[in-house]
Motif scaffolding. Structure first.
Motif, short mmCIF file in Angstrom:
data_model
loop_
_atom_site.label_atom_id
_atom_site.label_comp_id
_atom_site.label_asym_id
_atom_site.label_seq_id
_atom_site.Cartn_x
_atom_site.Cartn_y
_atom_site.Cartn_z
N UNK A 339 30.22 45.14 47.96
CA UNK A 339 30.87 46.31 47.36
C UNK A 339 32.34 46.37 47.78
N UNK A 340 32.61 45.99 49.04
CA UNK A 340 33.99 45.96 49.53
C UNK A 340 34.83 44.98 48.72
N UNK A 341 34.29 43.76 48.53
CA UNK A 341 35.02 42.76 47.75
C UNK A 341 35.27 43.23 46.32
N UNK A 342 34.21 43.63 45.65
CA UNK A 342 34.29 43.97 44.22
C UNK A 342 35.21 45.16 43.98
N UNK A 343 35.03 46.22 44.75
CA UNK A 343 35.80 47.43 44.49
C UNK A 343 37.26 47.28 44.94
N UNK A 344 37.49 46.64 46.08
CA UNK A 344 38.87 46.45 46.54
C UNK A 344 39.67 45.61 45.55
N UNK A 345 39.06 44.55 45.04
CA UNK A 345 39.76 43.67 44.10
C UNK A 345 39.86 44.31 42.71
N UNK A 346 38.84 45.03 42.31
CA UNK A 346 38.89 45.70 41.01
C UNK A 346 39.94 46.81 40.98
N UNK A 347 40.04 47.53 42.08
CA UNK A 347 41.00 48.64 42.14
C UNK A 347 42.41 48.18 42.53
N UNK A 348 42.48 47.09 43.30
CA UNK A 348 43.77 46.64 43.83
C UNK A 348 44.58 45.78 42.87
N UNK A 349 43.91 45.01 42.02
CA UNK A 349 44.59 44.14 41.07
C UNK A 349 44.78 44.84 39.73
N UNK A 350 45.89 44.54 39.06
CA UNK A 350 46.14 45.04 37.72
C UNK A 350 45.41 44.20 36.67
N UNK A 351 45.46 44.65 35.44
CA UNK A 351 44.70 43.99 34.36
C UNK A 351 45.12 42.55 34.13
N UNK A 352 46.43 42.28 34.15
CA UNK A 352 46.89 40.91 33.87
C UNK A 352 46.46 39.96 34.97
N UNK A 353 46.51 40.40 36.22
CA UNK A 353 46.09 39.56 37.34
C UNK A 353 44.58 39.27 37.22
N UNK A 354 43.82 40.30 36.91
CA UNK A 354 42.37 40.09 36.77
C UNK A 354 42.06 39.17 35.59
N UNK A 355 42.82 39.30 34.52
CA UNK A 355 42.63 38.43 33.35
C UNK A 355 42.81 36.97 33.72
N UNK A 356 43.85 36.69 34.48
CA UNK A 356 44.15 35.29 34.83
C UNK A 356 43.17 34.76 35.88
N UNK A 357 42.75 35.60 36.80
CA UNK A 357 41.74 35.16 37.77
C UNK A 357 40.44 34.80 37.06
N UNK A 358 40.04 35.62 36.12
CA UNK A 358 38.79 35.35 35.39
C UNK A 358 38.90 34.09 34.54
N UNK A 359 40.05 33.90 33.89
CA UNK A 359 40.27 32.69 33.10
C UNK A 359 40.19 31.46 33.99
N UNK A 360 40.82 31.54 35.17
CA UNK A 360 40.82 30.41 36.08
C UNK A 360 39.46 30.13 36.67
N UNK A 361 38.75 31.19 37.02
CA UNK A 361 37.40 31.02 37.59
C UNK A 361 36.47 30.38 36.57
N UNK A 362 36.62 30.78 35.31
CA UNK A 362 35.81 30.19 34.25
C UNK A 362 36.13 28.70 34.10
#
Length: 489
Positions: A339-362
């Motif tokens: 929960x710490x990982x998921x919520x901290x990263x979900x709340x701490x990163x903006x949409x564009x950063x999360x978009x690129x992380x997900x693209x890269x992880x895929x």
């Protein structure tokens, strides 16, 4: 009194002759910042106390006449680590991070006697091409406040273009120095990969990131690059190739030099006004004696796709360290470690950063690695080979820096692909690790147009030679936005 119309050399002469002190120059620079900052929002942090202390210490020991940059102020992009000074990368994730160490380039600035005025705004974690992705505030274009300044080094570009500082440092992963330099009507240099240490640069994509410079003139770009270049034991990707005098060819004739103009750089998607400006610039270089010929870089059209797979993959790895445990943003009322990982990263990163992380992880995931990441690496090699073939016969490559002039806020935020295509002309240079510069080449629709010059690896001097020859025989760089002189739009 403002000194923002003086070059480094002119300021150095004033300082050496004791016509002004480092403290007076710093105070004048801080006054320019205070006068303009509310209009352009170029800074995350203005380091007034630290800057005045540094300037006072320089005055106490006396200006070193052998150091051109002694006492000269500048701004530093906020993803370059500064000891005891807030460094956020314009992200909520690092909203309160005070680093315990300096980036290598910051230590080099200190050794050269330079005075850091503040940390410049940017797209969050350097992910963006407009300046709109900052978690702090959007930076405005110094020429028109309803236009974006470009990104990700938005604040570094606007701070120079608006006359707040003469010089600044940025970082360039896919065009993040050259594109905002183009949009802002100033000089932006991305040196060869490995020319400048990346130690202390908050990593986005480690095989692409490179620190570089913003300035009002070509020579000042070379002078600042001189300060920050060189091998570093803390960065095993930094090059041990000797650092030359980057100003050594400035002023030399360019007659007989062969310059390539790729047909792909003036094809579909390039704005008509931009295309005309670059063709006129090419003709001007021909009038100076250069030979400009059309060539082809056939694999450049794949650059954007290759870049977003490779950069996203490297980002997904590099940004794993921001987990809410050791430093930076941490979510409240957590239930368990996951929960710490998921919520901290979900709340701490903006949409564009999360978009690129997900693209890269895929792209790196089981079953897709060969189809995406591996294939992107193979096409990257083809792009490198295209450049090598051209450089077998030509000294430089010429083209627009960006396909359009600066666009309006909000125009592309709902269309990520359109936003990504704004870097189509700069991305291949990063993929190949080459040096590239953007210099003012003219105007279209009342906004600046940048010309990009791309050189061979570790041949920044030739880029500066041609860029300076163009600058010396045109007046595009002399035109400045109203805010530069009047302090207002």
């Amino acid at each position: 009194m403002s000194f923002n119309d003086k070059t480094i050399s002119e300021l150095h002469e004033l300082l050496v002759n004791k016509e002004i002190s480092a403290t007076e120059l710093t105070q004048a620079t801080l006054a320019d910042v205070k006068e303009r900052e509310a209009q352009v929002d170029a800074f995350v942090t203005v380091t007034e106390k630290e800057a005045l202390e540094k300037a006072s210490a320089i005055d106490a020991r006396g200006i070193d006449a052998s150091k051109l940059t002694d006492g000269i102020p500048l701004a530093v992009k906020d993803n370059i680590v500064t000891k005891d000074i807030l460094t956020t990368a314009a992200s909520k994730m690092l909203h309160n991070w005070i680093p315990p160490y300096n980036a290598t380039v910051v230590n080099k600035l200190d050794e050269a006697g330079m005075v850091i005025i503040g940390k410049a705004n940017m797209d969050e974690f350097a992910m963006g091409g407009s300046g709109e992705n900052s978690a702090i505030k959007p930076t405005k274009n110094a020429w028109n406040k309803v236009k974006v300044p470009g990104g990700s080094s938005s604040g570094s570009a606007s701070a120079v273009a608006s006359g707040q500082v003469r010089l600044s440092l940025g970082s360039d992963t896919g065009g993040s120095i050259r594109q905002p330099a183009s949009y802002s009507g100033i000089v932006g240099m991305k040196p060869t990969y490995g020319r400048v240490s990346r130690f202390g640069l908050i990593a986005f994509a480690s095989s692409l990131d490179q620190i570089g410079t913003f300035s009002q003139t070509v020579k000042e770009s070379a002078e600042l690059l001189q300060v920050i270049s060189g091998v570093d034991d803390n960065d095993n990707t930094s090059s041990d190739i000797a650092v030359p005098d980057f100003t050594s060819k400035i002023g030399q004739d360019i007659k007989g030099m062969k310059i390539a103009l790729p047909k792909e750089y003036l094809g579909e998607g390039i704005d008509g006004g931009v295309k005309k400006t670059i063709i006129d610039a090419a003709k001007h270089l021909e009038s100076l004696g250069a030979i400009v010929e059309e060539v082809s870089l056939p694999h450049s059209k794949y650059g954007v796709a290759v870049y977003y797979i490779i950069a996203g993959s490297e980002a997904s790895s590099n940004l794993q360290r921001f987990d809410g445990i050791r430093f930076g943003y941490r979510a409240d009322n957590i239930k368990d470690l996951e929960d710490l990982y998921v919520r901290s990263r979900s709340e701490g990163f903006g949409d564009e950063v999360k978009r690129r992380i997900m693209l890269g992880s895929f792209s790196l995931s089981a079953g897709y690695y060969d189809a995406y990441f591996k294939k992107a690496g193979q096409v990257r090699t083809l792009i490198v080979e295209d450049f090598n073939k051209v450089f077998d016969n030509y000294d430089l490559i010429l083209g627009p820096t960006a396909p359009t002039v600066a666009f309006g806020f909000g125009e592309k935020t709902q269309d990520p692909v359109s936003m990504y295509l704004a870097d189509i002309l700069t991305i291949p240079v990063n993929l190949a690790g080459l040096p590239g510069i953007s210099i003012p080449a003219g105007f279209s629709d009342g906004m600046p147009v940048g010309m990009q010059l791309i050189g061979k690896r570790y041949d920044e001097e030739t880029i500066y030679q041609v860029a300076a020859a163009f600058e010396a025989t045109t007046d595009h760089h002399k035109k400045q936005p109203h805010i530069f002189e009047k302090g207002e739009f």
